[in-house]
Design a protein around this motif. Sequence first.
Motif, short mmCIF file in Angstrom:
data_model
loop_
_atom_site.label_atom_id
_atom_site.label_comp_id
_atom_site.label_asym_id
_atom_site.label_seq_id
_atom_site.Cartn_x
_atom_site.Cartn_y
_atom_site.Cartn_z
N UNK A 1 8.94 5.38 2.56
CA UNK A 1 7.41 4.71 2.03
C UNK A 1 7.25 4.80 0.64
N UNK A 2 6.45 3.75 0.16
CA UNK A 2 6.33 3.57 -1.19
C UNK A 2 5.36 4.66 -1.95
N UNK A 3 5.83 5.10 -3.00
CA UNK A 3 4.75 6.11 -3.58
C UNK A 3 3.72 5.59 -4.31
N UNK A 4 3.59 4.20 -4.40
CA UNK A 4 2.63 3.21 -5.13
C UNK A 4 2.15 2.37 -4.31
N UNK A 5 0.80 1.94 -4.76
CA UNK A 5 0.17 0.52 -4.25
C UNK A 5 0.25 -0.58 -5.44
N UNK B 1 5.17 -14.61 -13.82
CA UNK B 1 6.47 -14.46 -14.26
C UNK B 1 7.26 -13.15 -13.98
N UNK B 2 6.18 -12.02 -13.79
CA UNK B 2 6.69 -10.66 -13.36
C UNK B 2 6.93 -10.51 -11.95
N UNK B 3 8.25 -9.56 -11.63
CA UNK B 3 8.41 -9.30 -10.36
C UNK B 3 7.67 -7.83 -9.87
N UNK B 4 7.09 -7.97 -8.83
CA UNK B 4 6.41 -6.78 -8.26
C UNK B 4 7.22 -6.20 -6.94
N UNK B 5 7.40 -4.92 -7.23
CA UNK B 5 8.14 -4.21 -5.75
C UNK B 5 8.09 -2.78 -6.30
N UNK B 6 8.40 -2.04 -5.23
CA UNK B 6 8.54 -0.78 -5.20
C UNK B 6 9.94 -0.56 -5.26
N UNK C 1 -1.07 4.99 -8.29
CA UNK C 1 -0.74 5.90 -7.38
C UNK C 1 -2.01 6.77 -6.91
N UNK C 2 -2.25 7.20 -5.96
CA UNK C 2 -3.53 7.83 -5.52
C UNK C 2 -3.06 9.38 -5.69
N UNK C 3 -3.86 9.99 -6.46
CA UNK C 3 -3.35 11.58 -6.41
C UNK C 3 -4.75 12.24 -6.59
N UNK C 4 -5.06 12.94 -5.44
CA UNK C 4 -5.97 13.80 -5.28
C UNK C 4 -7.38 12.89 -5.16
N UNK C 5 -7.38 11.96 -4.49
CA UNK C 5 -8.45 10.98 -4.59
C UNK C 5 -8.52 10.16 -5.59
N UNK C 6 -7.72 10.30 -6.73
CA UNK C 6 -8.00 9.52 -7.95
C UNK C 6 -6.82 8.40 -8.12
N UNK D 1 0.86 -1.06 -0.06
CA UNK D 1 -0.21 0.03 -0.07
C UNK D 1 0.87 1.31 0.03
N UNK D 2 0.37 2.14 -0.84
CA UNK D 2 1.15 3.57 -0.69
C UNK D 2 1.35 3.90 0.59
N UNK D 3 2.66 4.24 1.06
CA UNK D 3 3.10 4.80 2.22
C UNK D 3 3.69 3.71 2.99
N UNK D 4 3.64 2.50 2.63
CA UNK D 4 4.43 1.62 3.32
C UNK D 4 5.77 1.22 2.80
N UNK D 5 6.65 0.80 3.40
CA UNK D 5 8.04 0.82 3.01
C UNK D 5 8.04 -0.84 2.51
N UNK D 6 8.49 -0.89 1.21
CA UNK D 6 8.46 -2.44 0.36
C UNK D 6 9.55 -3.16 0.95
#
Length: 190
Positions: A91-95, A77-82, A62-67, A42-47
């Motif tokens: 803090x992660x800028x994205x979720x 097979x893809x890797x997911x991480x911030x 990203x959550x920007x201005x409620x959007x 979640x955005x704001x958590x450390x990855x």
Amino acid sequence: MKYQEAIIEDLLTAAFQDEALRDAYYEAAQEKRFKKGDLLLEQGQICRHSYILLSGAVRGFYLKDGREVTTSFCFTSDVVLSLESATRLTPSPESFEVLEDSLVEVVSMEKMARLRERFPVFEKVWTLSMEAYAIWLEERLASLQFATAKERYDQLVERYPEIVRQVQLSHIASYLGITLETLSRIRAKG
């Protein structure tokens, strides 16, 4: 990018013939199931983990201005991480949201660092993965700056032919930087 992905796959296939390496990796990795709608990060958590999709789909946003603004899609097979968060411990800028029930290998970044130190092939794979990610970012930036909406859509479908079956059209439109109506017109013209 397909070329680098093939090199990485070949390296890993050969490396996993080594019993010590294989045992060390599977001791570090945990297989987990995630449900549609779960957040891997979640955005704001450390990855603090790397997520390897064994099956399923994930989107970064990203959550920007409620959007919500979709920035990436990840499939089997893809890797997911911030990368920013994992590298800088900020803090992660994205979720990252699971788009369909998914099976994921989870490895802590700390354990991954130890694997990279102990087994040089993991460091090689990490380096090649970072190069592939940098190339993807350059291609994405050029696409957003120079390609038409139709060209961006065609590039996305060429890379991920199943995307329109796995991902909501609103997420695809957000990723492409266009409205849902524009996406519908592009798809109608085929």
